[in-house]
Scaffold this motif. Structure first.
Motif, PDB file in Angstrom:
ATOM      1  N   THR A 146       0.825  -1.201   0.000  1.00 58.89           N
ATOM      2  CA  THR A 146       0.000   0.000   0.000  1.00 58.89           C
ATOM      3  C   THR A 146       0.865   1.259   0.000  1.00 58.89           C
ATOM      4  N   VAL A 147       0.451   2.245  -0.769  1.00 58.40           N
ATOM      5  CA  VAL A 147       1.177   3.513  -0.855  1.00 58.40           C
ATOM      6  C   VAL A 147       0.273   4.645  -0.392  1.00 58.40           C
ATOM      7  N   PHE A 148       0.794   5.487   0.489  1.00 58.35           N
ATOM      8  CA  PHE A 148       0.103   6.703   0.924  1.00 58.35           C
ATOM      9  C   PHE A 148       0.709   7.888   0.166  1.00 58.35           C
ATOM     10  N   ILE A 149      -0.127   8.696  -0.454  1.00 66.16           N
ATOM     11  CA  ILE A 149       0.316   9.960  -1.038  1.00 66.16           C
ATOM     12  C   ILE A 149      -0.444  11.070  -0.306  1.00 66.16           C
ATOM     13  N   ALA A 150       0.253  11.731   0.597  1.00 65.85           N
ATOM     14  CA  ALA A 150      -0.382  12.745   1.446  1.00 65.85           C
ATOM     15  C   ALA A 150      -0.218  14.143   0.834  1.00 65.85           C
ATOM     16  N   ARG A 151      -1.195  14.973   1.098  1.00 63.64           N
ATOM     17  CA  ARG A 151      -1.159  16.386   0.726  1.00 63.64           C
ATOM     18  C   ARG A 151      -1.629  17.199   1.921  1.00 63.64           C
ATOM     19  N   GLU A 152      -1.699  18.496   1.733  1.00 67.42           N
ATOM     20  CA  GLU A 152      -2.106  19.375   2.829  1.00 67.42           C
ATOM     21  C   GLU A 152      -3.547  19.148   3.247  1.00 67.42           C
ATOM     22  N   ASP A 153      -4.403  18.721   2.300  1.00 61.81           N
ATOM     23  CA  ASP A 153      -5.830  18.625   2.592  1.00 61.81           C
ATOM     24  C   ASP A 153      -6.421  17.230   2.478  1.00 61.81           C
ATOM     25  N   SER A 154      -5.661  16.274   1.946  1.00 62.57           N
ATOM     26  CA  SER A 154      -6.238  14.947   1.727  1.00 62.57           C
ATOM     27  C   SER A 154      -5.140  13.901   1.559  1.00 62.57           C
ATOM     28  N   LEU A 155      -5.566  12.653   1.589  1.00 62.18           N
ATOM     29  CA  LEU A 155      -4.649  11.515   1.517  1.00 62.18           C
ATOM     30  C   LEU A 155      -5.164  10.517   0.497  1.00 62.18           C
ATOM     31  N   ASP A 156      -4.297  10.121  -0.448  1.00 66.46           N
ATOM     32  CA  ASP A 156      -4.611   9.046  -1.376  1.00 66.46           C
ATOM     33  C   ASP A 156      -4.026   7.746  -0.836  1.00 66.46           C
ATOM     34  N   VAL A 157      -4.806   6.689  -0.869  1.00 61.54           N
ATOM     35  CA  VAL A 157      -4.342   5.368  -0.448  1.00 61.54           C
ATOM     36  C   VAL A 157      -4.431   4.441  -1.655  1.00 61.54           C
ATOM     37  N   HIS A 158      -3.260   3.978  -2.135  1.00 61.17           N
ATOM     38  CA  HIS A 158      -3.171   3.063  -3.274  1.00 61.17           C
ATOM     39  C   HIS A 158      -2.973   1.650  -2.751  1.00 61.17           C
ATOM     40  N   PRO A 159      -3.943   0.774  -2.875  1.00 60.87           N
ATOM     41  CA  PRO A 159      -3.749  -0.613  -2.417  1.00 60.87           C
ATOM     42  C   PRO A 159      -3.206  -1.496  -3.526  1.00 60.87           C
ATOM     43  N   GLY A 160      -2.012  -2.038  -3.333  1.00 58.05           N
ATOM     44  CA  GLY A 160      -1.477  -3.048  -4.238  1.00 58.05           C
ATOM     45  C   GLY A 160      -1.349  -2.640  -5.678  1.00 58.05           C
ATOM     46  N   GLY A 161      -0.918  -1.392  -5.942  1.00 61.27           N
ATOM     47  CA  GLY A 161      -0.698  -0.967  -7.314  1.00 61.27           C
ATOM     48  C   GLY A 161      -1.955  -0.635  -8.086  1.00 61.27           C
ATOM     49  N   HIS A 162      -3.049  -0.405  -7.379  1.00 62.81           N
ATOM     50  CA  HIS A 162      -4.319  -0.072  -8.021  1.00 62.81           C
ATOM     51  C   HIS A 162      -4.656   1.399  -7.803  1.00 62.81           C
ATOM     52  N   PRO A 163      -5.657   1.918  -8.501  1.00 65.90           N
ATOM     53  CA  PRO A 163      -6.039   3.316  -8.324  1.00 65.90           C
ATOM     54  C   PRO A 163      -6.351   3.621  -6.868  1.00 65.90           C
ATOM     55  N   PRO A 164      -6.208   4.895  -6.484  1.00 69.03           N
ATOM     56  CA  PRO A 164      -6.359   5.246  -5.070  1.00 69.03           C
ATOM     57  C   PRO A 164      -7.794   5.497  -4.650  1.00 69.03           C
ATOM     58  N   VAL A 165      -7.988   5.452  -3.351  1.00 70.90           N
ATOM     59  CA  VAL A 165      -9.187   6.002  -2.735  1.00 70.90           C
ATOM     60  C   VAL A 165      -8.713   7.201  -1.923  1.00 70.90           C
ATOM     61  N   THR A 166      -9.470   8.293  -1.977  1.00 73.03           N
ATOM     62  CA  THR A 166      -9.043   9.545  -1.357  1.00 73.03           C
ATOM     63  C   THR A 166      -9.836   9.820  -0.090  1.00 73.03           C
ATOM     64  N   PHE A 167      -9.123  10.253   0.940  1.00 74.32           N
ATOM     65  CA  PHE A 167      -9.741  10.609   2.218  1.00 74.32           C
ATOM     66  C   PHE A 167      -9.445  12.084   2.507  1.00 74.32           C
ATOM     67  N   ASP A 168     -10.509  12.867   2.678  1.00 77.11           N
ATOM     68  CA  ASP A 168     -10.356  14.295   2.948  1.00 77.11           C
ATOM     69  C   ASP A 168     -10.223  14.543   4.438  1.00 77.11           C
ATOM     70  N   TYR A 169      -9.244  15.361   4.805  1.00 70.30           N
ATOM     71  CA  TYR A 169      -9.020  15.656   6.219  1.00 70.30           C
ATOM     72  C   TYR A 169     -10.209  16.381   6.844  1.00 70.30           C
ATOM     73  N   ALA A 170     -10.990  17.081   6.033  1.00 66.38           N
ATOM     74  CA  ALA A 170     -12.112  17.858   6.561  1.00 66.38           C
ATOM     75  C   ALA A 170     -13.273  16.969   6.998  1.00 66.38           C
ATOM     76  N   ASP A 171     -13.234  15.686   6.649  1.00 62.68           N
ATOM     77  CA  ASP A 171     -14.337  14.780   6.981  1.00 62.68           C
ATOM     78  C   ASP A 171     -13.795  13.526   7.668  1.00 62.68           C
ATOM     79  N   PRO A 172     -13.233  13.675   8.869  1.00 62.78           N
ATOM     80  CA  PRO A 172     -12.570  12.542   9.540  1.00 62.78           C
ATOM     81  C   PRO A 172     -13.543  11.643  10.296  1.00 62.78           C
TER      82      PRO A 172
END
Length: 251
Positions: free
Chosen positions: A205-231
């Motif tokens: 799994t790869v995490f790509i973090a930014r100032e406002d959100s986080l992309d989570v790539h599971p096993g080389g597949h497209p990411p799911v995005t989590f917004d910090y504003a909606d925890p």
């Protein structure tokens, strides 16, 4: 660290350097504050360069595959202008190293992440000779969103195994739709829950973090995005479960 004699080949002229990391526990997006003190030796010298690097252990650079870091990768650096250092003189510099949002983690949920290492490295150049100096290790703690996703994986029965820093671009796999901005990424490996029937296979799994959100790539597949504003931990766990199951069938 205590004063360390740099460039011992200079003999009595050799300066001493002490680097103090003021905040050895940081988060992605923050800064590492350092105080560097250079103490003159027995004769005047010209300091050609004083450089501080924020370095990480990158697996691709370790030929033996060990957890050592003989060839650390520089994530960011600050170069200070050269100066004349008189015999016995003391010069102090305050240095702030930017920690990128995509900085590899050494700690998650307050615990060390196996394979994750980061440090401040001090480099001094005098008379065209370069001394890389010692490492001052630091802890890079997960952002709240990253901790929440690590907890979600655990709640779903996954077990964190280890992490590795890779060099290059995720965009080499276009289907991943990576919003990576750095020339490295951290891969965090989880063991699948036994109920998924995947044996000892790992979910890379790869995490790509930014100032406002986080992309989570599971096993080389497209990411799911989590917004910090909606925890919402429960919603995030359900979303992560649904996303991973889209590519792996449990049981």
């Amino acid at each position: 660290m205590a004063f360390r004699k740099f460039l011992g080949a200079l003999g009595k002229r050799a300066p001493g350097v002490e680097t103090v990391v003021e905040n050895p526990g940081v988060h992605p997006g923050g800064t590492v504050e350092c105080t560097v003190t250079v103490q003159g030796g027995g004769a005047d010298v010209d300091i050609e360069r004083l450089r501080l690097d924020l370095v990480v252990r990158a697996e691709d650079r370790e030929a033996d595959g060990s957890t050592a870091w003989r060839r650390p990768y520089s994530v960011t650096a600050v170069d200070l202008s050269g100066f004349r250092l008189a015999a016995g003189e003391t010069v102090t510099h305050k240095v702030a190293l930017r920690v990128p949002w995509e900085m590899p983690l050494t700690h998650g949920r307050g615990r060390p992440v196996r394979g994750g290492r980061a440090a401040v490295r001090t480099e001094l150049a005098v008379d065209k000779a370069v001394d890389k100096g010692d490492f001052d290790e630091i802890a890079v703690h997960a952002l709240p969103a990253q901790d929440a996703i690590l907890q979600a994986f655990e709640d779903l029965g996954f077990r964190l195994h280890e992490s590795e820093v890779k060099l290059g671009a995720l965009s080499r796999a276009p289907h991943m739709r990576a919003r990576q901005t750095e020339r490295f990424w951290q891969e965090i490996d989880f063991f699948f829950p036994e109920s998924w029937g995947q044996g000892r296979q790992e979910l890379e799994t790869v995490f790509i973090a930014r100032e406002d959100s986080l992309d989570v790539h599971p096993g080389g597949h497209p990411p799911v995005t989590f917004d910090y504003a909606d925890p919402d931990p429960h919603a995030w766990t359900a979303t992560l479960d649904q996303h991973v199951r889209a590519y792996w069938r449990a049981g």
